[in-house]
Design an enzyme around this catalytic site. Sequence first.
Site, PDB file in Angstrom:
ATOM      1  CB  THR A 118      22.182   2.896 -14.230  1.00  0.00           C
ATOM      2  OG1 THR A 118      21.714   3.015 -15.438  1.00  0.00           O
ATOM      3  CG2 THR A 118      23.476   2.523 -13.950  1.00  0.00           C
ATOM      4  CE1 TYR A 123      25.961   6.748 -14.716  1.00  0.00           C
ATOM      5  CE2 TYR A 123      24.591   5.154 -16.179  1.00  0.00           C
ATOM      6  CZ  TYR A 123      24.515   6.208 -15.131  1.00  0.00           C
ATOM      7  OH  TYR A 123      23.338   6.307 -14.667  1.00  0.00           O
TER       8      TYR A 123
END
Length: 332
Positions: free
Chosen positions: A116, A140
């Site tokens: 990501t 995350y």
Amino acid sequence: MKILVTGGAGYIGSHTCKALAAAGHEVIVYDNLSTGFRKLAKWGECIRGDILDEEKLRACLHTHKPEGIIHFAAFSQVGESVSNPDRYIRNNVGGTLNILESMRDTGVRNIVVSSTAAVYGIPEHCPITEDMPAHPINPYGETKLFMEWMLTDFARAYGISWTALRYFNAAGADPESECGECHTPETHLIPRALMAVTGELKDFRIMGSDYPTQDGTCIRDYIHVSDLAAAHVLAMERLHSEASGQGFSLNLGTGTGLSVKEILHAVEQVTARRLAYTTGERRAGDPPVLVADGTRAQEILHWTPRRSRVDTIIEDAWNWHVSGRDMVIRAD
Ligand code: UDP
């Protein structure tokens, strides 16, 4: 090839399964169906299993002997990762470790993983290249960066070949409306804006209008989910043909940024409906601008985004929203 897809019943996973099947590969989905939908796992056998269930995972690799794994199964909500970091670390880091150990023990050599733009944190400048420093600002992003480090270590020690694909903002839906986004709750901008124009969402809010951008709202690089799916297929085919025992990370984005207000305007244009919104506080942890330099992925994978014009993204998302999404959620 026979490819095992963890998280193949999820948003990007299901589109990738469709693309793999269309390219002539055999697909096996491994998904615990906690956030995915069985109805989206329709391009191959679907095994209900958790990446934390080391025994089941190993048995699955042993039985099916896939040529490669595409690994999507992960928790991916930034806010939740801040309030429940333990859950994210256990699942995203621990689950990936189980996959890598099972690969080593059963002789599966190739893996493509979903990473990501959140690994970059707040970048010093945009567009972002892969060699810019990675300083994630939430658990995350940290778990995804650690996952990339684990891949590096396993490649060096055990000869595993890998590619980590760092997505910018995944958006849109399958052009034939066979799969699409169905998060519950939905936190992402485009589906929430579509819910606002249909009246499903009464209090749509722009989260922050005082950013240092031309209209004060955050800028993101929106990339069509079918373009992401195509990149996964190319990455796996490349690993299979080269069997190099090494790996690298690639950005997947278009290189063009759009503000929240520009997206809302496009939603009104495509749906021909008015979108009522209010403007509120910034959401914690949102960088003002995230735009990819996608040159490396284009060169290495010979990949070009084809459906990532904003009107195409929103048209596909809108068609899915009105035709497929409810049916999938209701059937679950
Ligand atoms: N956003 C917003 N209202 C919403 C949902 C999102 O203003 O209801 C903004 C969010 O603050 C961010 C952008 O839209 O600047 C994209 O958010 P999204 O959650 O879709 O993706 P992210 O960039 O967080 O991965």
